[in-house]
Design a protein around this motif. Structure first.
Motif, PDB file in Angstrom:
ATOM      1  N   SER A 217      -8.914  79.601  34.850  1.00  0.00           N
ATOM      2  CA  SER A 217      -7.398  80.383  35.089  1.00  0.00           C
ATOM      3  C   SER A 217      -6.654  79.860  34.447  1.00  0.00           C
ATOM      4  CB  SER A 217      -7.286  80.333  36.523  1.00  0.00           C
ATOM      5  OG  SER A 217      -7.147  78.844  37.028  1.00  0.00           O
TER       6      SER A 217
ATOM      7  N   ARG B 159     -11.515  87.989  34.147  1.00  0.00           N
ATOM      8  CA  ARG B 159     -10.813  86.708  34.183  1.00  0.00           C
ATOM      9  C   ARG B 159     -10.672  86.219  35.421  1.00  0.00           C
ATOM     10  NH1 ARG B 159      -9.050  86.017  29.027  1.00  0.00           N
ATOM     11  NH2 ARG B 159      -9.090  87.946  27.558  1.00  0.00           N
ATOM     12  N   VAL B 160     -10.170  84.980  35.355  1.00  0.00           N
ATOM     13  CA  VAL B 160      -9.706  84.395  36.674  1.00  0.00           C
ATOM     14  C   VAL B 160      -8.268  84.011  36.711  1.00  0.00           C
ATOM     15  CG1 VAL B 160     -10.325  82.474  38.272  1.00  0.00           C
ATOM     16  CG2 VAL B 160     -12.134  83.435  36.824  1.00  0.00           C
ATOM     17  N   ARG B 161      -7.536  84.241  37.764  1.00  0.00           N
ATOM     18  CA  ARG B 161      -6.307  83.973  37.951  1.00  0.00           C
ATOM     19  C   ARG B 161      -5.974  83.159  39.410  1.00  0.00           C
ATOM     20  NH1 ARG B 161      -3.664  88.068  41.035  1.00  0.00           N
ATOM     21  NH2 ARG B 161      -5.015  90.088  40.996  1.00  0.00           N
ATOM     22  N   SER B 162      -5.118  82.464  39.272  1.00  0.00           N
ATOM     23  CA  SER B 162      -4.837  81.477  40.609  1.00  0.00           C
ATOM     24  C   SER B 162      -3.934  82.318  41.489  1.00  0.00           C
ATOM     25  CB  SER B 162      -4.486  80.053  40.166  1.00  0.00           C
ATOM     26  OG  SER B 162      -3.243  79.969  39.509  1.00  0.00           O
TER      27      SER B 162
ATOM     28  N   PHE C 121      -8.098  81.771  44.187  1.00  0.00           N
ATOM     29  CA  PHE C 121      -8.218  82.366  42.982  1.00  0.00           C
ATOM     30  C   PHE C 121      -8.624  83.783  42.954  1.00  0.00           C
ATOM     31  CE2 PHE C 121      -9.122  78.088  42.478  1.00  0.00           C
ATOM     32  CZ  PHE C 121      -8.470  77.556  41.208  1.00  0.00           C
TER      33      PHE C 121
END
Length: 343
Positions: free
Chosen positions: A307, A326-329, A335
């Motif tokens: 992230s 994709r990873v986002r917090s 997440f």
């Protein structure tokens, strides 16, 4: 990796990467660059390209590497397996919010072929001819997907087995009990190989899960042992293709990190069991986690690093195909996985 190193009884490797080290690095998070094998400048990773044939999915990583996600099929498992011991009132709303069934999870099986300038590295092999847990033939399609993408089994020179579960090593053997990839050297973490071969205790696993592991390791290990290379730490298989220790789901669980021209993909295998629940609540245990506390530490480290870095995509072996995104917090410490969408 030469032919002289293929016998498991004679292989040498460098010092081991201990579970204590894994936990220490995981606790350090991004500062420890948990998954980095070499430095890379931040850059926007190239967007994956879908194939006309849905059995495979191509993604370019810089100038030197290409990923080919291959469809082996799927299995269906009880949704409660992904949040063991957690009240349904906590996890069912998350599945509903994502538009998913609340009783069963369709678990995709997606091995990945990594093509470098001089090597073809296959990460995991799906079920092959082994029976799925429910006895249905919904998996075991790797060979057909590989051929649809233009490759033969003989083309693969290196196979990395992330861990000794049937849906990852089953495709090493065909229905005639012969090697399905006759030219390939097979890479295992030494700790993983020794753990299952010696049938060590698994206090965190229920008897059904333990039996599922042992049934197939007893069948397959003797057939492949002369082709196995055991490694004790992160190693480079080709330029930009590195083994990453992701210990916890099993004692020697590994994945891959591929990197070229400031673009990177983390191939996380089973460190992340579910594309919603494992992200929103990394602390929730999956039924088949052999060492849950280590799994949680590694999972958090992967998610935090992915992230925080704009150059990084994540692949989940059991996420909806092709499992890249994709990873986002999000506020509160969880997440979200933003998947690449098939058009």
């Amino acid at each position: 990796m030469t032919d002289s190193a293929t016998d498991t009884r004679n292989t040498s490797a460098a010092a081991g990467f201990s579970r204590r080290q894994a936990l220490g690095l995981a606790a350090a998070g991004v500062a420890g660059s948990f998954l980095s094998c070499e430095s890379a400048p931040a850059a926007n990773a190239a967007q994956p390209r879908r194939s006309a044939d849905r059995r495979f999915f191509r993604h370019r990583v810089g100038r030197d590497l290409e990923l080919l996600v291959l469809d082996d099929g799927f299995v269906e498992l009880p949704a409660a397996n992904y949040a063991l011991g957690v009240p349904a009132a906590q996890w069912q709303p998350l599945l509903q919010e994502a538009g998913l069934p609340v009783d069963v999870v369709r678990s995709q099986i997606s091995p990945v072929l990594v093509r470098s300038r001089d090597r073809l590295v296959l990460l995991d092999t799906g079920f092959g001819a082994l029976p799925t847990p429910d006895g249905r033939r919904t998996a075991g399609h790797l060979q057909a997907s590989l051929r649809a993408a233009g490759y033969r089994p003989e083309d693969v020179d290196t196979i990395v087995i992330s861990h000794a579960s049937a849906d990852h090593l089953g495709g090493l053997i065909n229905s005639e009990r012969e090697l399905a990839f006759p030219e390939a050297q097979i890479v295992f973490a030494r700790e993983e190989w020794d753990f299952w071969r010696e049938e060590r205790p698994t206090p965190n696993l229920d008897e059904g899960s333990r039996a599922f592991f042992l049934t197939f390791t007893r069948q397959i290990f003797p057939l492949i042992e002369r082709r196995v290379l055991l490694v004790d730490r992160d190693v480079q298989l080709a330029r930009g293709v590195n083994v990453a220790p992701l210990l916890g789901h099993t004692p020697g669980h590994i994945g891959l990190q591929v990197q070229s021209d400031g673009q990177r993909v983390i191939l996380s295998c089973d460190a992340l069991a579910h594309h919603v629940l494992s992200f929103r609540h990394p602390e929730w245990r999956f039924l088949a986690d052999v060492e849950p506390e280590h799994t949680v530490a590694v999972r958090r480290a992967i998610l935090q690093e992915a992230s925080d870095r704009s150059d990084t995509l994540l692949h989940g072996y059991h996420f909806p195909f092709p499992g890249l995104g994709r990873v986002r917090s999000i506020p509160g410490g969880g997440f979200v996985f933003d998947p690449v969408r098939l058009q």
